[in-house]
Design a protein around this motif. Structure first.
Motif, PDB file in Angstrom:
ATOM      1  N   ASN A 180      42.359  25.503  54.967  1.00 41.57           N
ATOM      2  CA  ASN A 180      42.139  24.524  53.540  1.00 41.57           C
ATOM      3  C   ASN A 180      41.051  25.049  53.491  1.00 41.57           C
ATOM      4  O   ASN A 180      39.615  24.578  51.725  1.00 41.57           O
ATOM      5  CB  ASN A 180      41.442  22.844  54.530  1.00 41.57           C
ATOM      6  CG  ASN A 180      43.472  22.369  54.888  1.00 41.57           C
ATOM      7  OD1 ASN A 180      44.273  23.096  53.804  1.00 41.57           O
ATOM      8  ND2 ASN A 180      42.890  22.304  55.455  1.00 41.57           N
ATOM      9  N   ILE A 181      40.392  26.136  53.477  1.00 45.23           N
ATOM     10  CA  ILE A 181      39.319  27.003  52.864  1.00 45.23           C
ATOM     11  C   ILE A 181      39.537  27.826  51.530  1.00 45.23           C
ATOM     12  O   ILE A 181      40.254  28.742  52.161  1.00 45.23           O
ATOM     13  CB  ILE A 181      38.031  27.301  53.931  1.00 45.23           C
ATOM     14  CG1 ILE A 181      38.008  26.594  55.083  1.00 45.23           C
ATOM     15  CG2 ILE A 181      36.982  28.622  53.207  1.00 45.23           C
ATOM     16  CD1 ILE A 181      36.586  27.110  55.838  1.00 45.23           C
ATOM     17  N   ALA A 182      39.319  27.527  50.376  1.00 49.17           N
ATOM     18  CA  ALA A 182      39.304  28.490  49.512  1.00 49.17           C
ATOM     19  C   ALA A 182      38.183  29.461  49.193  1.00 49.17           C
ATOM     20  O   ALA A 182      38.530  29.962  48.292  1.00 49.17           O
ATOM     21  CB  ALA A 182      39.739  26.824  47.890  1.00 49.17           C
ATOM     22  N   ASP A 183      36.952  28.556  49.526  1.00 45.53           N
ATOM     23  CA  ASP A 183      36.378  29.662  48.474  1.00 45.53           C
ATOM     24  C   ASP A 183      35.768  30.922  49.677  1.00 45.53           C
ATOM     25  O   ASP A 183      36.057  31.001  51.389  1.00 45.53           O
ATOM     26  CB  ASP A 183      34.579  28.951  48.898  1.00 45.53           C
ATOM     27  CG  ASP A 183      32.980  29.890  48.252  1.00 45.53           C
ATOM     28  OD1 ASP A 183      33.596  30.954  48.046  1.00 45.53           O
ATOM     29  OD2 ASP A 183      32.560  29.288  48.182  1.00 45.53           O
ATOM     30  N   PRO A 184      36.122  32.202  48.944  1.00 47.64           N
ATOM     31  CA  PRO A 184      36.134  33.233  49.889  1.00 47.64           C
ATOM     32  C   PRO A 184      35.195  33.835  50.457  1.00 47.64           C
ATOM     33  O   PRO A 184      34.650  34.421  51.727  1.00 47.64           O
ATOM     34  CB  PRO A 184      36.080  34.423  48.604  1.00 47.64           C
ATOM     35  CG  PRO A 184      36.650  33.501  47.023  1.00 47.64           C
ATOM     36  CD  PRO A 184      36.452  32.080  47.650  1.00 47.64           C
ATOM     37  N   LYS A 185      33.881  33.415  50.152  1.00 54.27           N
ATOM     38  CA  LYS A 185      32.521  33.345  50.536  1.00 54.27           C
ATOM     39  C   LYS A 185      32.624  32.750  52.100  1.00 54.27           C
ATOM     40  O   LYS A 185      32.121  33.192  53.230  1.00 54.27           O
ATOM     41  CB  LYS A 185      31.101  33.650  50.222  1.00 54.27           C
ATOM     42  CG  LYS A 185      30.782  34.029  49.519  1.00 54.27           C
ATOM     43  CD  LYS A 185      30.168  33.686  48.167  1.00 54.27           C
ATOM     44  CE  LYS A 185      29.858  34.115  47.087  1.00 54.27           C
ATOM     45  NZ  LYS A 185      28.345  34.101  45.495  1.00 54.27           N
ATOM     46  N   GLU A 186      33.274  31.174  51.801  1.00 54.63           N
ATOM     47  CA  GLU A 186      33.210  30.561  53.137  1.00 54.63           C
ATOM     48  C   GLU A 186      33.877  31.082  54.420  1.00 54.63           C
ATOM     49  O   GLU A 186      33.644  31.240  55.649  1.00 54.63           O
ATOM     50  CB  GLU A 186      33.911  29.555  53.001  1.00 54.63           C
ATOM     51  CG  GLU A 186      32.234  28.551  52.276  1.00 54.63           C
ATOM     52  CD  GLU A 186      32.758  26.844  51.702  1.00 54.63           C
ATOM     53  OE1 GLU A 186      33.999  26.958  51.594  1.00 54.63           O
ATOM     54  OE2 GLU A 186      31.829  26.148  51.340  1.00 54.63           O
ATOM     55  N   ARG A 187      35.296  31.990  53.338  1.00 61.60           N
ATOM     56  CA  ARG A 187      36.560  32.712  54.479  1.00 61.60           C
ATOM     57  C   ARG A 187      35.966  33.317  55.181  1.00 61.60           C
ATOM     58  O   ARG A 187      35.956  33.952  56.274  1.00 61.60           O
ATOM     59  CB  ARG A 187      37.486  32.812  53.911  1.00 61.60           C
ATOM     60  CG  ARG A 187      38.290  31.568  53.034  1.00 61.60           C
ATOM     61  CD  ARG A 187      39.638  32.130  52.466  1.00 61.60           C
ATOM     62  NE  ARG A 187      40.836  32.880  53.172  1.00 61.60           N
ATOM     63  CZ  ARG A 187      41.171  32.172  53.986  1.00 61.60           C
ATOM     64  NH1 ARG A 187      41.101  31.042  53.844  1.00 61.60           N
ATOM     65  NH2 ARG A 187      41.986  32.644  55.401  1.00 61.60           N
ATOM     66  N   GLN A 188      34.732  34.480  54.886  1.00 66.11           N
ATOM     67  CA  GLN A 188      34.608  35.398  55.306  1.00 66.11           C
ATOM     68  C   GLN A 188      33.434  34.810  56.687  1.00 66.11           C
ATOM     69  O   GLN A 188      32.916  35.689  57.234  1.00 66.11           O
ATOM     70  CB  GLN A 188      34.301  36.128  54.300  1.00 66.11           C
ATOM     71  CG  GLN A 188      32.956  37.418  54.851  1.00 66.11           C
ATOM     72  CD  GLN A 188      33.675  38.910  55.539  1.00 66.11           C
ATOM     73  OE1 GLN A 188      34.919  39.126  54.677  1.00 66.11           O
ATOM     74  NE2 GLN A 188      33.311  39.547  56.809  1.00 66.11           N
ATOM     75  N   GLN A 189      32.517  33.394  56.085  1.00 60.48           N
ATOM     76  CA  GLN A 189      31.298  33.784  56.924  1.00 60.48           C
ATOM     77  C   GLN A 189      32.034  33.044  58.318  1.00 60.48           C
ATOM     78  O   GLN A 189      31.541  33.235  59.610  1.00 60.48           O
ATOM     79  CB  GLN A 189      30.475  31.813  56.352  1.00 60.48           C
ATOM     80  CG  GLN A 189      29.629  31.614  57.256  1.00 60.48           C
ATOM     81  CD  GLN A 189      29.114  30.531  56.468  1.00 60.48           C
ATOM     82  OE1 GLN A 189      29.955  29.579  55.691  1.00 60.48           O
ATOM     83  NE2 GLN A 189      27.322  30.112  57.172  1.00 60.48           N
ATOM     84  N   LEU A 190      33.396  32.915  58.191  1.00 59.56           N
ATOM     85  CA  LEU A 190      33.818  32.587  59.061  1.00 59.56           C
ATOM     86  C   LEU A 190      34.349  33.522  60.169  1.00 59.56           C
ATOM     87  O   LEU A 190      34.505  33.803  61.372  1.00 59.56           O
ATOM     88  CB  LEU A 190      35.322  31.569  58.957  1.00 59.56           C
ATOM     89  CG  LEU A 190      35.028  30.330  58.789  1.00 59.56           C
ATOM     90  CD1 LEU A 190      36.860  29.280  58.573  1.00 59.56           C
ATOM     91  CD2 LEU A 190      34.971  29.889  60.300  1.00 59.56           C
ATOM     92  N   ARG A 191      34.663  34.073  59.278  1.00 62.72           N
ATOM     93  CA  ARG A 191      35.904  35.432  59.383  1.00 62.72           C
ATOM     94  C   ARG A 191      34.392  36.708  60.289  1.00 62.72           C
ATOM     95  O   ARG A 191      34.731  36.898  61.412  1.00 62.72           O
ATOM     96  CB  ARG A 191      36.133  36.582  58.898  1.00 62.72           C
ATOM     97  CG  ARG A 191      37.257  36.516  58.244  1.00 62.72           C
ATOM     98  CD  ARG A 191      37.830  37.656  57.917  1.00 62.72           C
ATOM     99  NE  ARG A 191      38.798  36.961  56.537  1.00 62.72           N
ATOM    100  CZ  ARG A 191      39.181  37.043  54.925  1.00 62.72           C
ATOM    101  NH1 ARG A 191      37.769  37.329  55.378  1.00 62.72           N
ATOM    102  NH2 ARG A 191      39.332  36.409  54.168  1.00 62.72           N
ATOM    103  N   THR A 192      33.180  36.603  59.523  1.00 62.37           N
ATOM    104  CA  THR A 192      32.094  37.534  60.675  1.00 62.37           C
ATOM    105  C   THR A 192      31.512  36.596  61.901  1.00 62.37           C
ATOM    106  O   THR A 192      30.872  37.159  63.074  1.00 62.37           O
ATOM    107  CB  THR A 192      31.152  36.907  59.342  1.00 62.37           C
ATOM    108  OG1 THR A 192      31.135  37.820  58.390  1.00 62.37           O
ATOM    109  CG2 THR A 192      29.364  37.746  60.584  1.00 62.37           C
ATOM    110  N   ALA A 193      31.578  34.958  61.859  1.00 61.49           N
ATOM    111  CA  ALA A 193      30.994  34.467  62.920  1.00 61.49           C
ATOM    112  C   ALA A 193      32.449  35.040  63.578  1.00 61.49           C
ATOM    113  O   ALA A 193      31.733  35.146  64.964  1.00 61.49           O
ATOM    114  CB  ALA A 193      31.435  32.722  62.576  1.00 61.49           C
TER     115      ALA A 193
END
Length: 194
Positions: A180-193
């Motif tokens: 449900n995360i549409a924002d690419p920055k937020e998706r990248q934040q999760l991937r990085t974590a």
């Protein structure tokens, strides 16, 4: 201005004695809730600084599952933390993460009162008691993470420290949140974590 620190190698942090006094009072189950509320409010105001005497560190030290600096039982401590979740969610979120046991944790006892007897019969800290505390913390962390990508990014680091019964649940919930995360920055934040 309470958190003003002198500059230079021999500087001082003027809030340290206040924190010591609050830590002393926290030994008494009678004062624990009020002390925790005050420390949470101070933690919200704290601009951070170079000294480790910080309200957030005092809170952690008081509520550590394996070395609590209070005579309050685990049940009493959990009730106080539950109250903090309502009145100071952001400070309590950080506290919950910092209370999860790790394999390389360290602490020491906080100041005890010298002129007043605040002692009570202590509950013996055991692995079973710590596990019960970790269960409660894990449940709250899962609940409080909700659908917030920033909180999930922080929680990912602590997944191994969650109660075993919550680890699979956390991964399932994370997978649902990620969809449900549409924002690419937020998706990248999760991937990085991850």
């Amino acid at each position: 201005s309470l958190f003003y620190e002198d500059k230079g190698p021999l500087g001082a942090a003027y809030h340290a004695n206040l924190l010591f006094a609050l830590e002393m009072l926290a030994w008494s189950p009678r004062y624990l809730l009020r002390v925790a509320e005050l420390l949470a409010k101070l933690a919200q105001l704290d601009p951070d600084g170079r000294y480790t005497n910080r309200p957030k560190n005092s809170l952690r030290q008081i509520f550590l599952l394996w070395l609590p600096c209070t005579h309050a039982s685990l049940e009493q401590r959990l009730k106080v933390i539950e109250r903090l979740r309502k009145i100071s969610p952001s400070v309590t979120w950080t506290l919950l993460l910092r209370l999860l046991p790790t394999g390389h944790d360290h602490s020491q006892y906080s100041q005890q009162a010298r002129w007043r007897d605040l002692s009570a019969e202590d509950e013996e800290v055991s692995y079973a008691l710590i596990a019960k505390g970790v269960e409660a913390l894990s449940g709250w962390l899962m609940e409080d993470a909700g659908t917030d990508p920033a909180r999930w990014s922080q929680l990912i680091e602590h997944l191994p420290n969650l109660a075993a019964s919550f680890r699979t649940q956390a991964m399932d919930k994370l997978a649902a949140v990620e969809k449900n995360i549409a924002d690419p920055k937020e998706r990248q934040q999760l991937r990085t974590a991850m």
